[in-house]
Design a protein around this motif. Sequence first.
Motif: not given
Length: 285
Positions: A107-110, A220-227, A255-267
Amino acid sequence: MRNLVAFLIKNSSWFVFISLEVVCFYFIFNYNSFQRSIYLNSSNEIVGRVYDVSGHVISYFGLKETNQDLLSKNAELQNRVLVLESYIHKMSTDSIKTNAVLQDSLPHKHYDYIIGRVINNSISQVKNYITINGGSKNGLHSDMGVISQQGIVGIVRTVSDNYSLIQPIINPKTALSCKVKGSNIPGTLTWDAQDYRYASLEGFPRFEKFEVGDTIITSGYSGIFPEGIMVGVVESSKGQSDDNFLVLKVRLSTDFSSLKDVLIIKNENRDELSKLEKEITENDK
């Protein structure tokens, strides 16, 4: 030039002394095996220590680039996992078309991912927020999902040119559709403003089977996060006011106390979904 000559003449005795010392040491270490072995061992030890220290310094300054490279590879692997899960889901839910699916391409990568670095983070407030160093110039906008290498983080709420404010799941305003892995019945993940390590999955039917230690994932019942994005694990359960449902206590994987880097999901299909949902809402008025 005259000053240089005068300086050399004035200190000529010292230069002669140093030159003789160098010559003496040369003869001593060059023509005496014992002294030469001591010199070589000592010099090797010193050079080795210098290289060791310089190697650690270089490695330290290279950690940022290494970490960015790991995040990029993690985003790529996350995309592949989502594609494969979608592929397997099609095969398992439609056995009649299995052969046809096998002949089709994947499937196409969304979904795509944008790397962000946390520059401010709160975990002890009632309404916690996270600031990252990426904004509209990096392709970010509101209502984008945010994850870490450990699991789900939250949702982008506001952006400027170079920065974004994330509303994490440890904020009472955040409500996400999640489910127990292996189940198709979603519940609502919320936070009670108590302990940043835990959240609650509300509206879980009593008749649905689960065990302590089961994995909680996004539905996965939203366009914000995949399942299938990791949320946490079930630690305990209790009844709701409605006897037909339970509240599951979830130990969050991030672990939010040591969170340094994140990935933002682009749908890539987010705008299309939003437009369709908006049209349906306006038609129902």
